[in-house]
Design a protein around this motif. Sequence first.
Motif, PDB file in Angstrom:
ATOM      1  N   ARG A 177      -6.844  17.391  10.109  1.00 52.97           N
ATOM      2  CA  ARG A 177      -7.769  16.413   9.496  1.00 52.97           C
ATOM      3  C   ARG A 177      -7.277  14.983   9.696  1.00 52.97           C
ATOM      4  O   ARG A 177      -8.060  14.056   9.796  1.00 52.97           O
ATOM      5  CB  ARG A 177      -7.901  16.680   7.978  1.00 52.97           C
ATOM      6  N   SER A 178      -5.959  14.810   9.684  1.00 51.68           N
ATOM      7  CA  SER A 178      -5.403  13.447   9.761  1.00 51.68           C
ATOM      8  C   SER A 178      -4.839  13.111  11.132  1.00 51.68           C
ATOM      9  O   SER A 178      -4.376  11.978  11.339  1.00 51.68           O
ATOM     10  CB  SER A 178      -4.271  13.286   8.748  1.00 51.68           C
ATOM     11  N   THR A 189       1.366  26.095   3.255  1.00 55.37           N
ATOM     12  CA  THR A 189       1.769  25.559   4.565  1.00 55.37           C
ATOM     13  C   THR A 189       3.252  25.839   4.817  1.00 55.37           C
ATOM     14  O   THR A 189       3.642  26.242   5.916  1.00 55.37           O
ATOM     15  CB  THR A 189       1.496  24.036   4.623  1.00 55.37           C
ATOM     16  N   ARG A 222      -8.445  19.505  -8.193  1.00 52.61           N
ATOM     17  CA  ARG A 222      -7.117  20.104  -8.009  1.00 52.61           C
ATOM     18  C   ARG A 222      -6.576  20.751  -9.292  1.00 52.61           C
ATOM     19  O   ARG A 222      -5.541  21.410  -9.278  1.00 52.61           O
ATOM     20  CB  ARG A 222      -6.126  19.018  -7.583  1.00 52.61           C
ATOM     21  N   LEU A 225       0.319  19.383  12.710  1.00 55.46           N
ATOM     22  CA  LEU A 225       1.396  20.367  12.556  1.00 55.46           C
ATOM     23  C   LEU A 225       1.231  21.548  13.510  1.00 55.46           C
ATOM     24  O   LEU A 225       2.219  22.058  14.066  1.00 55.46           O
ATOM     25  CB  LEU A 225       1.411  20.862  11.090  1.00 55.46           C
ATOM     26  N   GLY A 285      -1.273  15.571  -6.310  1.00 51.42           N
ATOM     27  CA  GLY A 285      -1.386  14.891  -5.012  1.00 51.42           C
ATOM     28  C   GLY A 285      -2.401  13.755  -5.035  1.00 51.42           C
ATOM     29  O   GLY A 285      -2.971  13.412  -6.084  1.00 51.42           O
ATOM     30  N   ILE A 286      -2.635  13.202  -3.850  1.00 50.91           N
ATOM     31  CA  ILE A 286      -3.546  12.061  -3.746  1.00 50.91           C
ATOM     32  C   ILE A 286      -4.944  12.467  -4.209  1.00 50.91           C
ATOM     33  O   ILE A 286      -5.617  11.723  -4.936  1.00 50.91           O
ATOM     34  CB  ILE A 286      -3.552  11.536  -2.293  1.00 50.91           C
ATOM     35  N   ALA A 305       0.820  15.899   9.753  1.00 55.13           N
ATOM     36  CA  ALA A 305      -0.059  16.378   8.676  1.00 55.13           C
ATOM     37  C   ALA A 305      -0.981  17.438   9.275  1.00 55.13           C
ATOM     38  O   ALA A 305      -0.643  18.064  10.286  1.00 55.13           O
ATOM     39  CB  ALA A 305      -0.830  15.212   8.059  1.00 55.13           C
ATOM     40  N   SER A 306      -2.144  17.635   8.671  1.00 52.66           N
ATOM     41  CA  SER A 306      -3.065  18.646   9.193  1.00 52.66           C
ATOM     42  C   SER A 306      -3.918  18.031  10.308  1.00 52.66           C
ATOM     43  O   SER A 306      -3.889  16.814  10.540  1.00 52.66           O
ATOM     44  CB  SER A 306      -3.963  19.156   8.070  1.00 52.66           C
ATOM     45  N   GLY A 324       3.409  16.461   6.023  1.00 54.17           N
ATOM     46  CA  GLY A 324       2.723  16.033   4.794  1.00 54.17           C
ATOM     47  C   GLY A 324       2.838  14.524   4.622  1.00 54.17           C
ATOM     48  O   GLY A 324       2.827  14.013   3.500  1.00 54.17           O
ATOM     49  N   ALA A 325       2.961  13.814   5.746  1.00 55.02           N
ATOM     50  CA  ALA A 325       3.220  12.365   5.697  1.00 55.02           C
ATOM     51  C   ALA A 325       2.057  11.581   5.100  1.00 55.02           C
ATOM     52  O   ALA A 325       2.251  10.455   4.631  1.00 55.02           O
ATOM     53  CB  ALA A 325       3.526  11.847   7.100  1.00 55.02           C
ATOM     54  N   THR A 326       0.854  12.135   5.113  1.00 51.28           N
ATOM     55  CA  THR A 326      -0.301  11.405   4.563  1.00 51.28           C
ATOM     56  C   THR A 326      -0.472  11.667   3.067  1.00 51.28           C
ATOM     57  O   THR A 326      -1.374  11.119   2.447  1.00 51.28           O
ATOM     58  CB  THR A 326      -1.594  11.830   5.285  1.00 51.28           C
ATOM     59  N   GLY A 327       0.380  12.522   2.488  1.00 53.67           N
ATOM     60  CA  GLY A 327       0.219  12.898   1.086  1.00 53.67           C
ATOM     61  C   GLY A 327       1.007  12.000   0.143  1.00 53.67           C
ATOM     62  O   GLY A 327       1.716  11.080   0.563  1.00 53.67           O
ATOM     63  N   SER A 375       6.435  18.547   2.834  1.00 52.61           N
ATOM     64  CA  SER A 375       5.754  18.441   1.545  1.00 52.61           C
ATOM     65  C   SER A 375       4.252  18.553   1.775  1.00 52.61           C
ATOM     66  O   SER A 375       3.493  17.617   1.531  1.00 52.61           O
ATOM     67  CB  SER A 375       6.119  17.103   0.895  1.00 52.61           C
TER      68      SER A 375
HETATM   69  P1  A2P Z   1      -3.863  15.989   5.318  1.00 48.32           P
HETATM   70  O1  A2P Z   1      -3.881  14.580   4.779  1.00 48.32           O
HETATM   71  O2  A2P Z   1      -4.111  16.038   6.777  1.00 48.32           O
HETATM   72  O3  A2P Z   1      -4.706  16.941   4.521  1.00 48.32           O
HETATM   73  P2  A2P Z   1      -1.117  15.674  -1.314  1.00 48.32           P
HETATM   74  O4  A2P Z   1      -0.057  16.476  -2.010  1.00 48.32           O
HETATM   75  O5  A2P Z   1      -1.106  14.243  -1.659  1.00 48.32           O
HETATM   76  O6  A2P Z   1      -2.447  16.326  -1.447  1.00 48.32           O
HETATM   77  O7  A2P Z   1      -0.762  15.757   0.257  1.00 48.32           O
HETATM   78  C1  A2P Z   1      -0.646  16.966   0.943  1.00 48.32           C
HETATM   79  C2  A2P Z   1      -0.093  16.704   2.330  1.00 48.32           C
HETATM   80  O8  A2P Z   1       0.022  17.955   2.995  1.00 48.32           O
HETATM   81  C3  A2P Z   1      -1.011  15.848   3.187  1.00 48.32           C
HETATM   82  O9  A2P Z   1      -0.242  15.086   4.074  1.00 48.32           O
HETATM   83  C4  A2P Z   1      -1.802  16.906   3.936  1.00 48.32           C
HETATM   84  O10 A2P Z   1      -2.333  16.470   5.165  1.00 48.32           O
HETATM   85  C5  A2P Z   1      -0.712  17.904   4.199  1.00 48.32           C
HETATM   86  N1  A2P Z   1      -1.272  19.233   4.481  1.00 48.32           N
HETATM   87  C6  A2P Z   1      -2.048  19.991   3.689  1.00 48.32           C
HETATM   88  N2  A2P Z   1      -2.375  21.142   4.299  1.00 48.32           N
HETATM   89  C7  A2P Z   1      -1.784  21.104   5.516  1.00 48.32           C
HETATM   90  C8  A2P Z   1      -1.734  21.987   6.625  1.00 48.32           C
HETATM   91  N3  A2P Z   1      -2.358  23.170   6.621  1.00 48.32           N
HETATM   92  N4  A2P Z   1      -1.027  21.609   7.723  1.00 48.32           N
HETATM   93  C9  A2P Z   1      -0.388  20.429   7.754  1.00 48.32           C
HETATM   94  N5  A2P Z   1      -0.405  19.534   6.739  1.00 48.32           N
HETATM   95  C10 A2P Z   1      -1.092  19.876   5.634  1.00 48.32           C
END
Ligand code: A2P
Length: 372
Positions: free
Chosen positions: A63-64, A100, A213, A81, A187-188, A60-61, A33-36, A95
């Motif tokens: 997506r990132s 997840t 959200r 992940l 979150g973001i 992260a997912s 969850g490093a991008t969150g 996080s």
């Molecule tokens: P990603 O940026 O790739 O979506 P926030 O609480 O600010 O919304 O951040 C949620 C964090 O959890 C983000 O880093 C997001 O990554 C990550 N995340 C959400 N869903 C998944 C998933 N299925 N697998 C890995 N990371 C996830």
Amino acid sequence: MIDADNVYLSENKVSNRDKLLTLSTNLKVAIVGATGAVGKTLLELFDERNFDYGQIWLIASSRSAGQIIHHRGVNHQVYDLETFDFRGVDLVFSSAGTATSKNWGRRIAAQGPVVIDNTNAFRMEPDVGLIVPQVNSNQVLHKLKSRIIANPNCTTIPMVRALQPVHQEYSLNKLVISTYQAASGGGIAGLEQFTSGSQLVLDNPEAIPEAGRFQAPLPFNLIPRIDALLDSGFTLEEQKIAQESRKIMGLPKLNVTATAVRVPVMNCHSQAIYFECDSRLDYSRLTTILDDTGGIILYRGIGEAEGYPTPRGVSGSDHVHVGRVRIDPDNDRAGWMWVVSDNLRVGAALNAIQIAEDLIQSESSVLCASAY
Ligand code: A2P
């Protein structure tokens, strides 16, 4: 006024300082969850607290995956992940949402690392410790067979930190809590939806921003529902506050009830806490013990800045801010306080790092998944 973190460090950590340095400079850390919002706050706090590590992986997912995050002079690639191998990682800060964590948490822990999980996935599991270091750090090592430690809810953490000294002196028996929770708890994406939606309505009062959200559009609104609505009529957020506070404080019979409200505030959760005790409260003693508690900033005056904390005023702070302390004129065993803290820091990332600092210093070297 006492500087909480310094007191906390000096009371609990100095004797192990050398060990901390040796262990942490070899430590292999991952953030899921490093991008969150919380992941980014963790990285900021690593710097501010000089939290050392030998190696770090940002996850992260899909997506990132492949994105670059700059930290401590190094460009770190973000990993997916789904395909990451956690063998050899010592410590994982997770996080990335409850779903997840439910899917991945135990699988990651089975590969060796200790997982400090910031979601609701494991908090009430009997084999998982639910830790606020200032309140129950003695529990950190108790349930580590699961190799998961749960970080409590962002409202519960400051609440139990403010109430623990009151309980030690007066024995709590009942709590009634109303929360006023900021957009950054979403979150973001939640923060972005709140700010862009607010601008939309300022530009056109007839416009209806997206709920995103949240359970309803947040700009210029109050939403008396956070998380799922349960059959009991309470929300999951309200249930978390009650269950978690009992588990952390070790008070299974504590009478706790809450109303949790999302408010149009960028950052920092606030709460009005009514507490009833077994013994009669003395105002001077009550404020003295709060003032003397590490990590708490007490407001004793009457105006803003001296009299009460506000979310705007405390954003970015690592303290629990307590003001409006009152004894109920009709019941001298009952009182009120107004508590504000940065939900991304005190309510999430800071608590997780303080748990990690406790683990690093623990005698049993539980953080030795990797080869050193
Ligand atoms: P990603 O940026 O790739 O979506 P926030 O609480 O600010 O919304 O951040 C949620 C964090 O959890 C983000 O880093 C997001 O990554 C990550 N995340 C959400 N869903 C998944 C998933 N299925 N697998 C890995 N990371 C996830």
